[in-house]
Design a protein around this motif. Structure first.
Motif, PDB file in Angstrom:
ATOM      1  N   ASP A  87       0.876  -1.195  -0.089  1.00 48.39           N
ATOM      2  CA  ASP A  87      -0.092  -0.057   0.119  1.00 48.39           C
ATOM      3  C   ASP A  87       0.978   1.082  -0.165  1.00 48.39           C
ATOM      4  N   ALA A  88       0.692   2.034  -1.059  1.00 47.58           N
ATOM      5  CA  ALA A  88       1.360   3.391  -1.144  1.00 47.58           C
ATOM      6  C   ALA A  88       1.177   4.150  -0.060  1.00 47.58           C
ATOM      7  N   ALA A  89      -0.092   4.241   0.459  1.00 48.24           N
ATOM      8  CA  ALA A  89      -0.479   5.254   1.265  1.00 48.24           C
ATOM      9  C   ALA A  89       0.115   5.167   2.779  1.00 48.24           C
ATOM     10  N   LEU A  90       0.946   3.863   3.040  1.00 49.78           N
ATOM     11  CA  LEU A  90       1.468   3.880   4.325  1.00 49.78           C
ATOM     12  C   LEU A  90       2.746   4.513   4.463  1.00 49.78           C
ATOM     13  N   PHE A  91       3.347   4.718   3.323  1.00 53.22           N
ATOM     14  CA  PHE A  91       4.675   5.632   3.259  1.00 53.22           C
ATOM     15  C   PHE A  91       4.756   6.956   2.707  1.00 53.22           C
ATOM     16  N   GLU A  92       5.814   7.743   3.292  1.00 61.13           N
ATOM     17  CA  GLU A  92       5.818   9.118   2.512  1.00 61.13           C
ATOM     18  C   GLU A  92       6.436   8.935   1.536  1.00 61.13           C
ATOM     19  N   PRO A  93       6.383   9.999   0.326  1.00 66.74           N
ATOM     20  CA  PRO A  93       7.237   9.878  -0.755  1.00 66.74           C
ATOM     21  C   PRO A  93       8.669   9.901  -0.400  1.00 66.74           C
ATOM     22  N   GLY A  94       9.335   8.856  -1.158  1.00 70.96           N
ATOM     23  CA  GLY A  94      10.723   9.123  -1.064  1.00 70.96           C
ATOM     24  C   GLY A  94      11.221   8.299   0.205  1.00 70.96           C
ATOM     25  N   SER A  95      10.193   7.402   0.765  1.00 68.46           N
ATOM     26  CA  SER A  95      10.869   6.482   1.673  1.00 68.46           C
ATOM     27  C   SER A  95      11.970   5.464   1.099  1.00 68.46           C
ATOM     28  N   THR A  96      12.701   5.208   2.250  1.00 70.15           N
ATOM     29  CA  THR A  96      13.802   4.105   1.861  1.00 70.15           C
ATOM     30  C   THR A  96      13.371   2.985   2.674  1.00 70.15           C
ATOM     31  N   ILE A  97      13.618   1.725   2.080  1.00 70.07           N
ATOM     32  CA  ILE A  97      13.420   0.548   2.691  1.00 70.07           C
ATOM     33  C   ILE A  97      14.710  -0.129   2.424  1.00 70.07           C
ATOM     34  N   VAL A  98      15.128  -1.286   3.629  1.00 65.79           N
ATOM     35  CA  VAL A  98      16.134  -2.015   3.639  1.00 65.79           C
ATOM     36  C   VAL A  98      16.038  -3.556   3.675  1.00 65.79           C
ATOM     37  N   GLN A  99      17.043  -4.175   3.243  1.00 65.41           N
ATOM     38  CA  GLN A  99      17.126  -5.403   3.312  1.00 65.41           C
ATOM     39  C   GLN A  99      18.390  -5.880   3.912  1.00 65.41           C
ATOM     40  N   LYS A 100      18.349  -7.089   4.708  1.00 68.91           N
ATOM     41  CA  LYS A 100      19.827  -7.416   5.161  1.00 68.91           C
ATOM     42  C   LYS A 100      20.164  -8.600   4.241  1.00 68.91           C
ATOM     43  N   THR A 101      21.433  -8.450   4.021  1.00 64.16           N
ATOM     44  CA  THR A 101      22.158  -9.324   3.165  1.00 64.16           C
ATOM     45  C   THR A 101      23.404  -9.937   3.836  1.00 64.16           C
ATOM     46  N   LYS A 102      24.090 -10.763   3.131  1.00 61.97           N
ATOM     47  CA  LYS A 102      25.439 -11.290   3.789  1.00 61.97           C
ATOM     48  C   LYS A 102      26.438 -10.225   3.938  1.00 61.97           C
ATOM     49  N   ASN A 103      26.364  -9.211   2.929  1.00 60.19           N
ATOM     50  CA  ASN A 103      27.249  -8.049   2.728  1.00 60.19           C
ATOM     51  C   ASN A 103      26.910  -6.845   3.476  1.00 60.19           C
ATOM     52  N   GLY A 104      25.715  -7.000   4.449  1.00 60.69           N
ATOM     53  CA  GLY A 104      25.197  -5.713   5.005  1.00 60.69           C
ATOM     54  C   GLY A 104      23.919  -5.390   4.633  1.00 60.69           C
ATOM     55  N   LEU A 105      23.455  -4.068   4.738  1.00 61.54           N
ATOM     56  CA  LEU A 105      22.191  -3.645   4.367  1.00 61.54           C
ATOM     57  C   LEU A 105      22.172  -3.235   2.870  1.00 61.54           C
ATOM     58  N   LYS A 106      21.082  -3.457   2.341  1.00 58.28           N
ATOM     59  CA  LYS A 106      20.741  -3.161   0.792  1.00 58.28           C
ATOM     60  C   LYS A 106      19.605  -2.439   0.795  1.00 58.28           C
TER      61      LYS A 106
END
Length: 466
Positions: A381-400
């Motif tokens: 849902d796009a209404a849950l986030f402010e425009p330009g928000s950044t999300i991250v994912q944990k990987t073996k090399n750190g955060l993506k």
């Protein structure tokens, strides 16, 4: 005095007018009346129960048949007798008819045709089938059908007795000393024989006009005759291929429905046969047409020039919902790998990148339901986030990380099974302007007997339904 009654003094109290109370009562009554009237005039939120059904958008159109056919004419004058029946497949060496220039053999040939010839059980069944078809299609207003029926029976019998007739004819010819007046005429080329002609044997796609669809009734002339024929008379018709086409006149609306299709399922209304046809559409002189191509069944309709064909423009089997219940909603499309579990309920969501007051980065869990999943991508849902928000994912090399930017619109409805509105994605299969058929069993979608909001423009997502 002891027994004297005392006079009681009655003081009359002056009544004060209760003006304020009366006014308040009138205002209250007026308010009740207003609410009562409003309950009848104001549109209410309506609920619809989802059902499972099948819907078809079929139309019957009469079209004209185009075949690779030509009329064969006799080069001689004389009495003609045939030895093949309607619809028979013939080779180039097949004897089709005999022509007797002088009439010398006419009596002998007639005698052959009146002899008893035994019929097999299969022959009998074929004749009975012809009779049954005639009875089912019989119409008192169409006397020509009786004549056609007679020719059809004669052709059926002729087809069954061809071998016997030719054997008897050879015996007669051997007995006669002069045989030059009788000629056995063979087919010029292989094909399927017919004894019906309507003058449209040369019809092609390039010669189609609107006039071909003005009087769309079969107008056949029977070519098979036992009388005398003149030189140049048409004696039979040969169809060179079992491939054939039916050209249909279309409305603008029908043309738009068919213009992007390569094939369509059809039903021949004459006998209920179902088949698949390759289809192409074209325009001639601002008129719209469709050409249906077939590579079999041609013999079934050999005695037809026009056919009523039912076309299945659309056919869908699924869940039925009103079109008015459908709304659109904006979503972010992200890789499915960014979805994680968290929160008190261990629900689906994403890790959102945020900043503290001192400017340092931190990640917080943001609950986000998945509304659709395809090709490794998910919709949140796009209404849950402010425009330009950044999300991250944990990987073996750190955060993506990735910024939420790619959006897409989904069609859906408000489901109210739980007493409040929840958006559910739908996959529309067909719509006719009033109802839509949507796919059943889809992930994050609807099921039979779900309750949805009929007029979603009057309510918002998460609103409680009273």
């Amino acid at each position: 005095m002891a027994g004297r009654r005392r006079k009681k003094k009655v003081v009359k109290m002056k009544k004060r007018p209760h003006f304020f109370a009366g006014t308040l009562l009138m205002v209250f009554a007026a308010g009740l009346l207003f609410l009562f009237i409003q309950s009848f005039t104001k549109e209410h939120v309506s609920i619809y129960e989802v059902t499972e059904t099948q819907i078809a958008d079929n139309e019957i159109i009469r079209g004209i048949i185009i075949r690779d056919e030509s009329v064969v004419r006799t080069k001689k004058q004389g009495y003609i007798n045939y030895y093949v029946g309607e619809g028979a497949k013939i080779g180039s060496s097949t004897v089709v008819y005999s022509i007797d220039e002088t009439g010398q053999f006419e009596g002998d040939i007639s005698a052959i045709e009146t002899k008893d010839i035994p019929l097999s059980e299969e022959d009998t069944r074929e004749i009975r089938s012809d009779i049954a078809s005639f009875r089912n299609d019989f119409d008192l207003s169409l006397y020509s059908n009786v004549t056609n029926f007679k020719y059809n029976i004669d052709n059926t019998l002729l087809k069954m007795t061809t071998v016997s007739l030719l054997e008897q004819l050879n015996k007669v010819m051997k007995k006669k000393k002069i045989t030059s007046s009788l000629e056995l005429v063979k087919a010029k080329k292989p094909g399927i024989i017919s004894f019906c002609s309507d003058g449209l044997e040369d019809l092609s796609i390039d010669s189609i006009t609107t006039r071909n669809f003005e009087d769309m009734n079969d107008n056949w002339t029977q070519l098979r005759s036992t009388g005398s024929a003149k030189s140049g008379d048409a004696v039979y018709k040969i169809v060179n291929s079992e491939k054939w086409s039916v050209v249909l006149p279309l409305t603008d609306k029908q043309y738009k429905k068919l213009s992007d299709k390569a094939s369509v399922p059809v039903i021949f209304k004459r006998d209920g046969l179902k088949a698949a046809a390759d289809i192409s559409t074209f325009i001639i002189d601002s008129a719209y047409y469709a050409k249906l191509d077939f590579d079999k069944y041609m013999i079934r309709y050999l005695d037809n020039r026009y056919l009523d064909i039912e076309i299945e423009f659309n056919n869908a089997d699924g869940l039925k919902i009103p079109v008015s219940s459908i709304l659109k909603k904006q979503f972010y499309v992200i890789p499915g790998k960014y979805i994680t579990k968290g929160g008190e309920n261990n629900s689906n969501g994403v890790m959102l990148l945020t900043y503290k007051k001192d400017g340092t980065k931190e990640t917080t869990f943001k609950a986000a339901d998945i509304y659709k999943s395809e090709n490794g991508k998910v919709y949140i849902d796009a209404a849950l986030f402010e425009p330009g928000s950044t999300i991250v994912q944990k990987t073996k090399n750190g955060l993506k990380s990735m910024k939420l930017s790619k959006t897409a619109e989904l069609e859906g409805v408000y489901n109210c099974n739980k007493g409040y509105c929840e958006f559910r994605n739908i996959e529309k299969l067909y719509s006719n302007g009033e109802y839509a058929i949507i796919a059943k069993g889809t992930q994050y979608g609807l099921s039979t007997y779900d309750h949805i909001i009929l007029n979603p423009d009057m309510i918002n997502e998460d609103d409680i339904i009273y």
